[in-house]
Design a protein around this motif. Structure first.
Motif, short mmCIF file in Angstrom:
data_model
loop_
_atom_site.label_atom_id
_atom_site.label_comp_id
_atom_site.label_asym_id
_atom_site.label_seq_id
_atom_site.Cartn_x
_atom_site.Cartn_y
_atom_site.Cartn_z
N LEU A 29 10.01 45.08 -15.09
CA LEU A 29 8.52 45.60 -15.12
C LEU A 29 7.52 44.56 -15.40
O LEU A 29 6.15 44.81 -15.01
N ASN A 30 7.83 43.48 -15.95
CA ASN A 30 7.11 42.37 -16.52
C ASN A 30 7.04 40.99 -16.11
O ASN A 30 6.23 40.18 -15.94
N ARG A 31 8.34 41.08 -15.33
CA ARG A 31 8.57 39.77 -14.74
C ARG A 31 9.78 39.48 -13.58
O ARG A 31 10.57 40.35 -13.79
N VAL A 32 9.40 38.98 -12.69
CA VAL A 32 10.20 38.76 -11.39
C VAL A 32 10.53 37.40 -11.36
O VAL A 32 9.48 36.40 -11.08
N GLU A 33 11.71 36.80 -10.98
CA GLU A 33 12.25 35.73 -10.73
C GLU A 33 13.11 35.60 -9.72
O GLU A 33 14.25 36.27 -9.50
N LEU A 34 12.68 34.62 -8.66
CA LEU A 34 13.48 34.71 -7.45
C LEU A 34 13.97 33.15 -7.29
O LEU A 34 13.21 32.12 -7.91
N SER A 35 15.14 33.13 -6.85
CA SER A 35 15.48 31.64 -6.47
C SER A 35 15.82 31.48 -5.05
O SER A 35 15.78 32.31 -4.20
N ALA A 36 15.61 30.18 -4.39
CA ALA A 36 15.93 30.04 -3.04
C ALA A 36 16.35 28.55 -2.99
O ALA A 36 15.95 27.58 -3.60
N PRO A 37 17.32 28.20 -2.10
CA PRO A 37 17.99 27.04 -1.84
C PRO A 37 16.97 26.01 -0.95
O PRO A 37 16.31 26.40 -0.08
N LEU A 38 17.13 24.91 -1.17
CA LEU A 38 16.43 23.73 -0.28
C LEU A 38 17.00 23.73 1.16
O LEU A 38 16.09 23.99 2.04
N ALA A 39 18.27 23.57 1.20
CA ALA A 39 18.91 23.55 2.63
C ALA A 39 18.36 24.30 4.01
O ALA A 39 17.60 23.93 5.12
N PRO A 40 18.17 25.83 3.74
CA PRO A 40 17.54 26.50 4.68
C PRO A 40 16.01 26.53 4.95
O PRO A 40 15.33 27.14 5.84
N ALA A 93 14.61 20.19 -3.94
CA ALA A 93 16.00 20.77 -4.27
C ALA A 93 15.53 22.12 -4.42
O ALA A 93 14.54 22.69 -4.35
N ASP A 94 16.92 22.98 -4.91
CA ASP A 94 16.63 24.31 -5.00
C ASP A 94 15.52 24.52 -6.02
O ASP A 94 15.49 23.99 -6.89
N PHE A 95 14.71 25.74 -5.74
CA PHE A 95 13.42 26.10 -6.64
C PHE A 95 13.47 27.49 -7.06
O PHE A 95 14.31 28.52 -6.49
N THR A 96 12.63 27.80 -8.03
CA THR A 96 12.21 29.23 -8.23
C THR A 96 10.85 29.64 -8.01
O THR A 96 10.15 28.82 -8.04
N ALA A 97 10.78 30.79 -7.86
CA ALA A 97 9.28 31.52 -8.14
C ALA A 97 9.20 32.64 -9.12
O ALA A 97 10.29 33.63 -9.12
N SER A 126 1.73 33.89 -8.55
CA SER A 126 3.16 33.68 -9.07
C SER A 126 3.20 31.81 -9.22
O SER A 126 2.27 31.22 -8.61
N HIS A 127 4.31 31.41 -9.71
CA HIS A 127 4.38 29.93 -9.74
C HIS A 127 5.77 29.41 -8.98
O HIS A 127 6.42 30.28 -9.40
N LEU A 128 5.67 28.36 -8.56
CA LEU A 128 7.00 27.78 -8.12
C LEU A 128 7.43 26.59 -9.13
O LEU A 128 6.57 26.02 -9.72
N PHE A 129 8.66 26.46 -9.46
CA PHE A 129 9.27 25.70 -10.30
C PHE A 129 10.39 24.92 -9.76
O PHE A 129 11.18 25.57 -9.06
N LEU A 130 10.38 23.40 -9.97
CA LEU A 130 11.61 22.81 -9.60
C LEU A 130 12.18 22.29 -10.98
O LEU A 130 11.45 21.43 -11.55
N ASN A 131 13.22 22.56 -11.27
CA ASN A 131 14.02 22.05 -12.67
C ASN A 131 12.96 22.26 -13.94
O ASN A 131 12.83 21.45 -14.56
N GLY A 132 12.32 23.43 -13.78
CA GLY A 132 11.49 23.80 -14.94
C GLY A 132 10.14 23.33 -14.72
O GLY A 132 9.10 23.43 -15.64
N ASP A 133 9.77 22.24 -13.92
CA ASP A 133 8.36 21.84 -13.78
C ASP A 133 7.64 22.59 -12.56
O ASP A 133 8.29 22.79 -11.43
N GLN A 134 6.57 23.09 -13.20
CA GLN A 134 5.83 23.74 -12.19
C GLN A 134 5.13 22.82 -10.74
O GLN A 134 4.82 21.84 -10.87
#
Length: 147
Positions: A29-40, A93-97, A126-134
């Motif tokens: 309810l308080n947080r959503v984190e998604l991941s996505a790979p670089l390749a596609p 690289a792979d990243f998160t939102a 929302s914010h995107l992150f790569l290896n913990g860096d926004q």
């Protein structure tokens, strides 16, 4: 709803998310984190295509709102009305939102509008992150239209 069933729902209802390799890391309810790979999601510069980055950022905020709506038994078609995206760094690289409830505008006002008038509006980020860096910031206005 479990993260697995939510991910299956999103892949079924928004098929491009499966092709993009989007996965749900966390959905509360308080947080959503998604991941996505670089390749596609790669572009000609071997970084994430801007449209893919925007799609994953939008999806993180949308998913947070959906989880909260389902928790409160609210129904309606949830859509993005407008958005802006600030790209801070290339993503190679792979990243998160990540979307969090503290970056939603007035939830109570949204719920009241949806239940009383059949239409609720809500600002979300929302914010995107790569290896913990926004790497990017998303701001969007979502609209839920009652069934």
């Amino acid at each position: 709803m479990t993260s697995e069933s939510l991910e299956a729902y999103i892949h079924r209802q928004i098929p491009i998310t499966a092709a993009m390799g989007v996965r749900i890391v966390e959905a509360t309810l308080n947080r959503v984190e998604l991941s996505a790979p670089l390749a596609p999601n790669i572009n000609h510069r071997e970084t994430v295509f801007g449209g893919s980055a925007a799609a994953v950022a939008t999806l993180a905020a949308w998913t947070l709102i959906l989880v909260r709506m389902r928790h409160e038994d609210l129904t309606g078609r949830l859509v993005i009305a407008r958005n802006s995206m600030a790209y801070l760094k290339p993503i190679d690289a792979d990243f998160t939102a990540v979307a969090s409830a503290d970056q939603l505008s007035s939830w109570e006002k949204f719920v009241a509008g949806l239940t009383r008038k059949g239409r609720g509006r809500l600002q979300a980020a929302s914010h995107l992150f790569l290896n913990g860096d926004q790497t990017a910031d998303f701001q969007g206005q979502f609209v839920a239209i009652g069934d």
